[in-house]
Design a protein around this motif. Structure first.
Motif, PDB file in Angstrom:
ATOM      1  N   ARG A  72       0.847  -1.188   0.000  1.00  0.00           N
ATOM      2  CA  ARG A  72       0.000   0.000   0.000  1.00  0.00           C
ATOM      3  C   ARG A  72       0.886   1.243   0.000  1.00  0.00           C
ATOM      4  O   ARG A  72       2.036   1.211   0.428  1.00  0.00           O
ATOM      5  CB  ARG A  72      -0.918   0.013   1.224  1.00  0.00           C
ATOM      6  CG  ARG A  72      -2.036  -1.019   1.178  1.00  0.00           C
ATOM      7  CD  ARG A  72      -2.900  -0.940   2.422  1.00  0.00           C
ATOM      8  NE  ARG A  72      -2.129  -1.273   3.619  1.00  0.00           N
ATOM      9  CZ  ARG A  72      -2.522  -1.008   4.871  1.00  0.00           C
ATOM     10  NH1 ARG A  72      -3.660  -0.366   5.086  1.00  0.00           N
ATOM     11  NH2 ARG A  72      -1.778  -1.373   5.899  1.00  0.00           N
ATOM     12  N   HIS A  96      -6.115   5.801  -5.629  1.00  0.00           N
ATOM     13  CA  HIS A  96      -6.627   4.560  -5.052  1.00  0.00           C
ATOM     14  C   HIS A  96      -7.078   3.604  -6.157  1.00  0.00           C
ATOM     15  O   HIS A  96      -6.756   2.405  -6.137  1.00  0.00           O
ATOM     16  CB  HIS A  96      -7.785   4.886  -4.112  1.00  0.00           C
ATOM     17  CG  HIS A  96      -8.167   3.775  -3.189  1.00  0.00           C
ATOM     18  ND1 HIS A  96      -7.299   3.201  -2.296  1.00  0.00           N
ATOM     19  CD2 HIS A  96      -9.353   3.127  -3.008  1.00  0.00           C
ATOM     20  CE1 HIS A  96      -7.909   2.265  -1.601  1.00  0.00           C
ATOM     21  NE2 HIS A  96      -9.156   2.186  -2.022  1.00  0.00           N
ATOM     22  N   VAL A 104      -3.557   4.962   1.013  1.00  0.00           N
ATOM     23  CA  VAL A 104      -3.955   5.344   2.369  1.00  0.00           C
ATOM     24  C   VAL A 104      -3.703   6.834   2.525  1.00  0.00           C
ATOM     25  O   VAL A 104      -2.570   7.305   2.310  1.00  0.00           O
ATOM     26  CB  VAL A 104      -3.150   4.577   3.436  1.00  0.00           C
ATOM     27  CG1 VAL A 104      -3.557   5.022   4.835  1.00  0.00           C
ATOM     28  CG2 VAL A 104      -3.328   3.078   3.283  1.00  0.00           C
ATOM     29  N   ASP A 149     -13.071   3.208  -1.415  1.00  0.00           N
ATOM     30  CA  ASP A 149     -13.098   3.652  -0.023  1.00  0.00           C
ATOM     31  C   ASP A 149     -11.665   3.898   0.433  1.00  0.00           C
ATOM     32  O   ASP A 149     -10.983   2.990   0.907  1.00  0.00           O
ATOM     33  CB  ASP A 149     -13.776   2.580   0.837  1.00  0.00           C
ATOM     34  CG  ASP A 149     -14.033   3.065   2.242  1.00  0.00           C
ATOM     35  OD1 ASP A 149     -13.851   4.268   2.500  1.00  0.00           O
ATOM     36  OD2 ASP A 149     -14.402   2.243   3.091  1.00  0.00           O
ATOM     37  N   PRO A 151      -8.908   4.723   2.833  1.00  0.00           N
ATOM     38  CA  PRO A 151      -8.773   4.841   4.291  1.00  0.00           C
ATOM     39  C   PRO A 151      -8.151   6.184   4.657  1.00  0.00           C
ATOM     40  O   PRO A 151      -7.215   6.652   4.001  1.00  0.00           O
ATOM     41  CB  PRO A 151      -7.836   3.684   4.658  1.00  0.00           C
ATOM     42  CG  PRO A 151      -7.841   2.769   3.479  1.00  0.00           C
ATOM     43  CD  PRO A 151      -8.088   3.624   2.284  1.00  0.00           C
ATOM     44  N   TRP A 153      -6.274   8.122   7.725  1.00  0.00           N
ATOM     45  CA  TRP A 153      -5.598   8.058   9.014  1.00  0.00           C
ATOM     46  C   TRP A 153      -5.352   9.484   9.484  1.00  0.00           C
ATOM     47  O   TRP A 153      -4.765  10.295   8.754  1.00  0.00           O
ATOM     48  CB  TRP A 153      -4.261   7.336   8.900  1.00  0.00           C
ATOM     49  CG  TRP A 153      -4.338   5.882   8.551  1.00  0.00           C
ATOM     50  CD1 TRP A 153      -5.466   5.137   8.332  1.00  0.00           C
ATOM     51  CD2 TRP A 153      -3.222   4.990   8.370  1.00  0.00           C
ATOM     52  NE1 TRP A 153      -5.121   3.844   8.027  1.00  0.00           N
ATOM     53  CE2 TRP A 153      -3.760   3.716   8.048  1.00  0.00           C
ATOM     54  CE3 TRP A 153      -1.837   5.145   8.469  1.00  0.00           C
ATOM     55  CZ2 TRP A 153      -2.947   2.613   7.809  1.00  0.00           C
ATOM     56  CZ3 TRP A 153      -1.028   4.050   8.224  1.00  0.00           C
ATOM     57  CH2 TRP A 153      -1.579   2.794   7.912  1.00  0.00           C
ATOM     58  N   ASP A 170     -10.537   6.698   9.855  1.00  0.00           N
ATOM     59  CA  ASP A 170     -10.607   5.247   9.953  1.00  0.00           C
ATOM     60  C   ASP A 170      -9.564   4.716  10.929  1.00  0.00           C
ATOM     61  O   ASP A 170      -9.619   3.556  11.329  1.00  0.00           O
ATOM     62  CB  ASP A 170     -10.376   4.622   8.573  1.00  0.00           C
ATOM     63  CG  ASP A 170     -11.455   5.025   7.580  1.00  0.00           C
ATOM     64  OD1 ASP A 170     -12.630   4.675   7.808  1.00  0.00           O
ATOM     65  OD2 ASP A 170     -11.132   5.706   6.584  1.00  0.00           O
ATOM     66  N   ALA A 171      -8.582   5.569  11.279  1.00  0.00           N
ATOM     67  CA  ALA A 171      -7.574   5.189  12.266  1.00  0.00           C
ATOM     68  C   ALA A 171      -6.917   6.447  12.812  1.00  0.00           C
ATOM     69  O   ALA A 171      -6.824   7.477  12.130  1.00  0.00           O
ATOM     70  CB  ALA A 171      -6.517   4.266  11.651  1.00  0.00           C
ATOM     71  N   ASP A 235      -3.186  -1.980  13.935  1.00  0.00           N
ATOM     72  CA  ASP A 235      -3.352  -2.763  12.703  1.00  0.00           C
ATOM     73  C   ASP A 235      -2.097  -2.684  11.861  1.00  0.00           C
ATOM     74  O   ASP A 235      -1.700  -3.658  11.219  1.00  0.00           O
ATOM     75  CB  ASP A 235      -4.544  -2.233  11.911  1.00  0.00           C
ATOM     76  CG  ASP A 235      -4.673  -2.887  10.555  1.00  0.00           C
ATOM     77  OD1 ASP A 235      -4.324  -2.237   9.545  1.00  0.00           O
ATOM     78  OD2 ASP A 235      -5.096  -4.055  10.487  1.00  0.00           O
TER      79      ASP A 235
END
Length: 271
Positions: A72, A96, A104, A149, A151, A153, A170-171, A235
């Motif tokens: 990623r 993406h 990300v 989608d 992500p 952070w 999301d994080a 994660d």
């Protein structure tokens, strides 16, 4: 839990060949993510730590997407107020999609006052501007204008940043905090996810200092740090071998050796 790496996309030793080799190494080690930094105007306050050449993150990651197939690719962190949020939404969605769902978007508010001034942006309003950008990104996602989608952070560890992570992210993506600091935050807040970036510096002997940063010490100490982060619910952990001296970028092999050592031991222990 996956490991990732923050690769310097700046500095006197960085060029396309170095970036290509770093990406090949990350993919060869089976890392989960390769991330780069963001600055637009390399003003004196930025240049002291992150000097030219500075490769723009979306351009760099788009190029690296064509050279890789599994790792990623992300930003740690994109300074959201520097770009129009609809432009960020379009670039993030396109990257993406073109990378096969591998992008990300790590975001933050920024810290370089002179850079904000050079871009004609109010430094003291950067938190509000970041929230507005994140709101626009969320609306673009809901409206289906953001394909895939991506992500998100959210960096930072102030109370405002933590609220931002809960509301939009999301994080939570803290940068170079100690284990006790991260543990304390996670005890106080229920966050959507946890993907920290920590230092990476392998020493020949254990570091006994009580304020030892996570990721600094002997291989066994660093592996224990990673295990503690796994137990805290991480994660992904992004390892950052850059320690602030631009001359380090002339010797990337030292960082690559440390990354290879830790990633190899972690993979062996996990199996």
């Amino acid at each position: 839990m996956q490991l990732g790496v923050n690769v310097p996309n700046f500095g006197p030793g960085t060029d396309p060949g170095v970036l290509r080799e770093a990406a090949r190494l990350a993919e060869g080690l089976g890392l989960g993510v390769l991330m780069v930094s963001d600055h637009v105007a390399v003003t004196p306050d930025v240049a002291e730590r992150y000097p030219e050449p500075f490769y723009e993150p979306f351009t760099t990651l788009s190029w690296l997407a064509g050279l890789t197939s599994t790792v990623r690719l992300g930003t740690t962190v994109l300074v959201l107020p520097y770009r129009h949020p609809l432009l960020v939404a379009r670039m993030a969605a396109n990257l993406h999609q073109l990378s096969g769902g591998r992008f990300v978007l790590g975001v933050g508010v920024g810290w370089a006052r002179q850079e904000f001034e050079a871009l004609g942006l109010p430094f003291t309003s950067r938190g509000r501007l970041t929230d507005e950008c994140l709101g626009t990104l969320r609306e673009a996602r809901k409206a289906g204008r953001q394909e895939g989608d991506v992500p998100i952070w959210v960096g930072g560890h102030s109370e405002a940043a933590l609220r931002r992570a809960v509301r939009f992210g999301d994080a939570w993506h803290p940068l170079r905090l100690s284990l006790p600091e991260m543990r304390a935050v996670l005890r106080r807040h229920t966050l959507p996810g946890f993907a920290p970036r920590i230092a990476l510096r392998v020493t020949g002997a254990p570091v006994e200092a009580p304020d030892r940063p996570a990721g600094v010490g002997s291989v066994d100490q660093i592996l224990d740090d990673l295990d503690q982060l796994r137990l805290l619910g991480a994660d992904t952990v992004v390892l950052d071998p850059y320690h602030g001296d631009p001359e380090e970028t002339r010797r990337p092999e030292a960082a690559w050796r440390a990354l290879t050592t830790v990633a190899t031991h972690w993979k062996r222990n996990a199996s």
